[in-house]
Design a protein around this motif. Sequence first.
Motif, short mmCIF file in Angstrom:
data_model
loop_
_atom_site.label_atom_id
_atom_site.label_comp_id
_atom_site.label_asym_id
_atom_site.label_seq_id
_atom_site.Cartn_x
_atom_site.Cartn_y
_atom_site.Cartn_z
N ARG A 118 0.82 -1.21 0.00
CA ARG A 118 0.00 0.00 0.00
C ARG A 118 0.86 1.26 0.00
N ARG A 161 -1.58 -5.82 10.85
CA ARG A 161 -2.73 -6.61 10.38
C ARG A 161 -2.94 -6.44 8.88
N ASN A 162 -2.66 -5.26 8.36
CA ASN A 162 -2.80 -5.07 6.91
C ASN A 162 -1.73 -5.85 6.16
N ARG A 198 -13.25 7.30 18.83
CA ARG A 198 -13.17 8.18 17.67
C ARG A 198 -14.09 7.75 16.53
N GLU A 223 -15.74 3.48 9.59
CA GLU A 223 -16.04 2.59 10.72
C GLU A 223 -17.29 2.99 11.48
N ASN A 235 -12.99 0.26 0.16
CA ASN A 235 -13.02 -0.15 1.57
C ASN A 235 -14.43 -0.03 2.15
N LEU A 282 -11.89 4.16 -2.39
CA LEU A 282 -10.55 3.87 -1.90
C LEU A 282 -10.30 2.37 -2.07
#
Length: 796
Positions: free
Chosen positions: A341, A349-350, A609, A619, A672, A691
């Motif tokens: 990326r 984790r990505n 957040r 999220e 995403n 994205l």
Amino acid sequence: MADFIDNGTRFRLTDPTLAPAAAGYLWNRRMMIQMTCRGYAVSQYMDPEPRKYAHVPTIAGQTFMQPEHRYFAHHPGRFFYVRDNRSGALFSAPHEPVRARPDSFAFEPGLSDIRCTVEKDGLRVDLCLELPDDDVAEIWTATVTNVGETGRDVSFVPYFPAGYMSWMNMGGHFDPELGAVLCTSVTPYQAVEDYFRNQHLKDITFLAADRRPDHFEVSQQAFEGEGGLADPSALQAGGNLKGGDACYELPAGILQYDLSLPAGGSECIRLLFGPARDTSEVSELTGKYLRGDAEAVRRASRAYIADGLGSFEIESPDGAFDAFVNNWLPRQVYYHGDTNRLTTDPQTRNYLQDALGMVFIRPETTREVILRAASQQFVSGKVPDGILLRADATLKYINQVPHTDHAVWLVIATCAYLDETGDRSILAAPAGWADGAGSDSLYEHVSRALRFLAGEVDERGLPLIAQGDWNDPMNMVGYKGRGVSGWLAEASSYAMSLWADICEAEADHETAGWLKRASDAMVERINAHLWDGNWYARGITDDGAPFGVSSDPEGRIYLNAQSWAMLCGAADADRKARMLRAIDEQLETPWGVAMFAPAYTRMREDVGRLTQKWPGSAENGSVYNHAAAFYAAALYHVDEGDRAFRVLRAMLTEPDADDIAVRGQLPLYIPNYYRGAWHQHPRTAGRSSNLFNTGTASWFYRLVIEQLCGLRGTRDGIVIAPQIPSDWQRCRFRRTFRGATFKVDVERAEGLTDRMIDIDSRPLDGDVLRRVEPGRTYDVKVKIPGQTQQQAQRHG
Ligand code: CEZ
């Protein structure tokens, strides 16, 4: 108006107003560019940290790529003005900034180039963007053709703004020797160390051409004048560009070619745009890409992309699905896995999940990633938040926030690698420690990661969440040190049971036994503390309040907490049925399944957040495709193949005008997220983030291969257990596996009660083929029972 062409390897959109942000993307190992159908672009390269060479006009502050939002007139882009020198009429290709209605338009992103053709009043502009396979530069080929009956005099004006390059120093001039506009700058800094550290930076943005322009301009403002970009003063009244420079003004590469085109005549100009450190780099790049062998450059970049197209091909009754899965899905997986990326410190984790998909494309990469991640683990077993890819890289932004889930991904990626390759030597491969001497086997690293995870629990034995788990911005559930993650409890239990099987196979019965007990004990705790009556809670806050529960007016039910309860086996049949009903009722939207609902409309200081994000975005209750992919994985896991396929299918934009208009993207990548909060904000629901950075691609690919088509590796062979949707009568696919090729034909047969598998015309006993011989081609025929009426009703 919009459809796949060239056998699914290219897309054609014929209206620039249907979905203004519709885009394609190209990349190589050093850079990426996302180009919209109207000419705007988002691009960045590694230097060694990610940087831009074309900027917005003023700096709005640090931000992520935001391709969801409307582009504005001065946004970076690549624009080509065409002026008829007799009439003065002006248009621009692809569409911005003039926005003249074209007579015909085709935006055609392909696997390794982006083409665009615009025709207006007898003039046609053909554009093609390509990237070198391993340098940072955009190679543009622009052809102007007179398709009319009489001769035309036109001015053709490529306009490539460099934008606000630096508040310290920026400018630009035309360099006659290089035949290029050089936009120059000094990257802003304050600390003296940075002066020395910045020496290597490519602070020039250049636009070079393979032929000398008749006129040029470098000041964006002088070009635009009072007319604005839609009608620049410099092109009004038959005027020519004045050869100006930019002195602490916004610089741009603006070249004017005066072309006299007989009927049918055309002229081609090749341009090179990108960053450079100095003029010798500009001249080296132009030598290679403007004066070199264009065909060889094209072959190399095609070969680079073709290398990543995977080892799997499907032919199903769903043509759009096939076009995506055979071309664009592996491409997206490869983009992630080969570029990380475009960061030097990917989130752990990505990094590991991107590598999970690479196992079907280039398993050596998956192996390297797993071992590199392990080598940055702490002696305690703790897995770090980010992985450093270079000696000079540092952990930044989100990687400075403590998250507690990383061990889970190390297990999942390692198991996926073992399933696919059978390469058990990786378990013995040594890896060092971030804070200790010596090295230990990967097997020890993973086992220790799980021991550490098992120890980071509260008095109930549920895993602490610290400032986030898979969900990054869930940063205030446990920042006081007490809050726990229900999802992580499930994911830990799942990871422990996966790893227990590996330990068992390695004859380490002690560790296997411990893991099984720990996994089962976690399931008991999940059921004791997190079951809310009809679904599982997402966690328990620092103050002891379960959240993601029926009494919550917002954030009432979270998808991940249900999906992973199915994966770890916490949910029995009754609970599963209740959860599925609740998901159907509360989370399903016409554009996929939402990550939770209702979206938060105000800050919850004990969640964090994410509740401050716009309701239905990211999220905060969007259709977050990564979470939807986990749900699909869980559904396959519990033999709900039809539902699972519906979830996967909903992630794909349809190749038709209506869906493209709503989602605002082309069916060339999974974004995403799509906006959720369907009930709260119906007008924007379904809109794509555009994205294409997302762990979804890897999971989607793996699910298609291993679950939908059902060919998945085991320790000593391959399982053949397709779960195709009940309305598919037939499907065929080809897949390479451990050096062998499997050609599989799955067909429904009425009257059959059990699945029947023939391999090379001989019936297979059970569904596991042991001892797969490399180099061999297996012809597999699978007959599955046709749909019974009962099933038809259930799914109808
Ligand atoms: O980033 C992703 C992360 O890269 O969000 C996922 C997480 O699992 C991935 O590791 C879910 O939280 O507010 C934020 O910090 C966001 O969390 C973003 O950074 C988010 C976006 O998708 C950006 O790519």
